[in-house]
Design a protein around this motif. Structure first.
Motif, mmCIF file in Angstrom:
data_model
loop_
_atom_site.group_PDB
_atom_site.id
_atom_site.type_symbol
_atom_site.label_atom_id
_atom_site.label_comp_id
_atom_site.label_asym_id
_atom_site.label_seq_id
_atom_site.Cartn_x
_atom_site.Cartn_y
_atom_site.Cartn_z
ATOM 1 N N ASN A 312 0.813 -1.220 0.000
ATOM 2 C CA ASN A 312 0.000 0.000 0.000
ATOM 3 C C ASN A 312 0.846 1.270 0.000
ATOM 4 O O ASN A 312 0.493 2.270 0.628
ATOM 5 N N THR A 314 2.351 4.317 -2.278
ATOM 6 C CA THR A 314 2.084 4.987 -3.546
ATOM 7 C C THR A 314 3.121 6.071 -3.784
ATOM 8 O O THR A 314 3.517 6.793 -2.857
ATOM 9 N N THR A 316 4.735 9.515 -4.763
ATOM 10 C CA THR A 316 4.235 10.887 -4.667
ATOM 11 C C THR A 316 5.060 11.821 -5.544
ATOM 12 O O THR A 316 4.605 12.258 -6.588
ATOM 13 N N TYR A 331 2.566 5.960 2.469
ATOM 14 C CA TYR A 331 1.592 4.910 2.756
ATOM 15 C C TYR A 331 0.199 5.406 2.382
ATOM 16 O O TYR A 331 -0.130 6.591 2.539
ATOM 17 N N GLU A 332 -0.630 4.502 1.885
ATOM 18 C CA GLU A 332 -1.998 4.847 1.507
ATOM 19 C C GLU A 332 -2.980 3.914 2.203
ATOM 20 O O GLU A 332 -2.823 2.695 2.152
ATOM 21 N N GLU A 333 -3.951 4.493 2.871
ATOM 22 C CA GLU A 333 -4.957 3.706 3.594
ATOM 23 C C GLU A 333 -6.351 4.208 3.230
ATOM 24 O O GLU A 333 -6.670 5.374 3.469
ATOM 25 N N ASP A 335 -7.631 4.994 0.416
ATOM 26 C CA ASP A 335 -7.519 6.115 -0.521
ATOM 27 C C ASP A 335 -7.085 7.416 0.146
ATOM 28 O O ASP A 335 -7.248 8.497 -0.416
ATOM 29 N N ILE A 337 -3.794 9.417 1.552
ATOM 30 C CA ILE A 337 -2.335 9.452 1.551
ATOM 31 C C ILE A 337 -1.850 9.827 2.949
ATOM 32 O O ILE A 337 -2.297 10.824 3.524
ATOM 33 N N TYR A 339 1.281 11.021 4.546
ATOM 34 C CA TYR A 339 2.597 11.543 4.200
ATOM 35 C C TYR A 339 3.694 11.255 5.225
ATOM 36 O O TYR A 339 4.863 11.083 4.844
ATOM 37 N N ARG A 395 -8.057 15.115 -2.984
ATOM 38 C CA ARG A 395 -8.045 13.840 -2.277
ATOM 39 C C ARG A 395 -7.781 14.112 -0.796
ATOM 40 O O ARG A 395 -7.358 15.215 -0.409
ATOM 41 N N ALA A 397 -5.713 13.521 2.704
ATOM 42 C CA ALA A 397 -4.323 13.231 3.065
ATOM 43 C C ALA A 397 -4.101 13.543 4.534
ATOM 44 O O ALA A 397 -4.717 14.456 5.093
#
Length: 448
Positions: A312, A314, A316, A331-333, A335, A337, A339, A395, A397
């Motif tokens: 997971n 992504t 950047t 890390y993405e959880e 949808d 982000i 940071y 999105r 974050a």
């Protein structure tokens, strides 16, 4: 006649052995000469970047116009990070230069933070200007120490290739030699420079935070086993623990080895004493002509992280220079982000090798989060944006702030005129928390 055959054969074998040994001796000397040339180049570049950083910082402090200050501070950021990159490629034991690396990193970070304030129209106060002045003094000191170190190395007839070889055999001897030079003097004098607490860019870790990394304590034998298991495809030989990294958020073992191929290139690692995780990995080999594009490099980095158990993640932002791309992964959880949970991967663009890895941000910050539902909707957050911007992307974050906190925000990528910005609106109270300028450059996107 037969009684002469054996002595003749032995004589020929002895001559052949001597010729082979002479050839190997010359090969080894040629290799260390090659290493010396490469390290000398890195050292000259290091001095140049440090000198440029302190000059750019001085220009920023005397600039009357905000736009000029921003320009010179941006130049300071670039020079500080390039100096740090060159420093890590020199054959010095990592723990010994930790303070110098940390100073260069925070010089770049603090300059970035002051750029962000200036972009918001905020005039730097007396305390902030004083911090810049103090950082300039330390940068000037470091520049002088590096020049003296260079002169000592030259007059002392020290070969960087031999220095690397001595470092493999006897780390204590290498440290004794280092103490005769002046780089350690800088570290002793810079111990009390001010701690810089600020809302830094997301690619840097929160300062003075207790790592969330958990696990059993490992010994040196286990650290070597972890290297062999995780990098078996690279067939690394002569692996050994050559030191320990202390006075850092995550204490670690410093490990070196030789990678087969690339003329026996030396590689290095830091393995956390807690949990046995790879903190960083460096393969400072010579990079050939670029054959891979950025998309291919990102794919190589993604596959590498997946193979190492990091899911997971992504990509950047990226930076490309000298035939290599540094790719930031967050890390993405669900949808969102995250940071603070950052991993950096460096990919060689000649063949896709992973030549650098840093996971400290992820290991310090990653944990199971209870991410609550936003109090305001995306549409409500959009209403807090300036009417003059055009929203291109939105999105959720999680971003870090000073005070070791994290905030759930709506991240809006917007265009104003010809420039792109990232605007962060608090998903709970609707306040604007951060504005970052995206500068599209040939080598990547610079976030300021």
């Amino acid at each position: 006649m037969k009684r002469y055959i054996l002595p003749i054969v032995l004589a020929v074998a002895l001559i052949a052995t001597g010729v082979w040994g002479y050839y190997q001796y010359n090969e080894r000397n040629d290799y260390h000469t090659y290493l010396d040339i490469q390290f000398q180049r890195q050292f000259y570049d290091l001095i140049g970047h440090v000198e440029n950083a302190q000059v750019d910082l001085a220009k920023a402090m005397v600039s009357g116009a905000s736009k000029d200050m921003i320009k010179h501070l941006n130049d300071t950021v670039f020079q500080a990070y390039m100096a740090q990159e060159k420093l890590t490629q020199l054959p010095f034991e990592h723990g010994t230069i930790r303070t110098t690396e940390r100073f260069l990193n925070q010089l770049g970070d603090y300059s970035t933070a002051m750029v962000n304030k200036s972009l918001e129209g905020i005039v730097l106060d007396e305390e902030e200007m004083g911090t810049l002045s103090e950082l300039h003094s330390y940068a000037n000191m470091l520049s002088q120490q590096l020049i003296e170190l260079q002169q000592d190395i030259t007059t002392g007839g020290v070969n960087f290739g031999d220095l690397r070889r001595e470092g493999n055999r006897d780390l204590g001897q290498l440290n004794d030699r280092m103490e005769k030079f002046n780089l350690i003097n800088f570290q002793e004098r810079v111990q009390d420079y001010p701690e810089l607490i600020y809302d830094g860019p997301f690619s840097e870790h929160l300062t003075d935070i207790k790592p969330r990394l958990e696990g059993e304590a490992i010994n040196e034998k286990k650290a070597l086993e972890i290297i062999r298991n995780n990098f078996s495809e690279e067939k690394i030989r002569d692996i050994e623990v050559v030191g320990e990294i202390e006075n850092t958020p995550i204490p670690a073992y410093y490990v070196r080895g030789t990678r087969n191929g690339n003329d026996g290139q030396e590689v290095s690692f830091a393995i956390s004493k807690t949990g046995g995780r790879i903190l960083w990995h460096l393969n400072p080999r010579e990079i050939g002509e670029s054959r891979l594009g950025l998309e291919e490099a990102i794919k190589q980095a993604e596959e590498f992280l997946e193979n190492k158990g990091y899911e997971n993640m992504t990509s950047t932002y990226t930076t490309t220079y000298e035939g290599q791309s540094v790719i930031n992964f967050a890390y993405e959880e669900n949808d969102i982000i995250v940071y603070p949970d950052l991993i950096k991967v460096k990919v060689a663009l000649d063949n896709g090798d992973i030549v650098g890895l840093e996971t400290e941000g992820f290991l310090i910050n990653h944990h199971e989060r209870n991410i609550e539902k936003p109090e305001i909707s995306e549409e409500e957050a959009r209403e807090r944006l300036s009417s003059g911007v055009e929203v291109e992307k939105a999105r959720l974050a999680i971003i870090p702030t000073a005070g070791k906190k994290e905030i759930l925000c709506y991240e809006f990528k917007v265009k104003y005129g010809s420039d792109n910005y990232l605007v962060y609106i608090d998903a709970n109270d609707g306040q604007q928390r951060q504005v970052l300028l995206m500068v599209e450059q040939e080598d990547g996107t610079l976030i300021m």
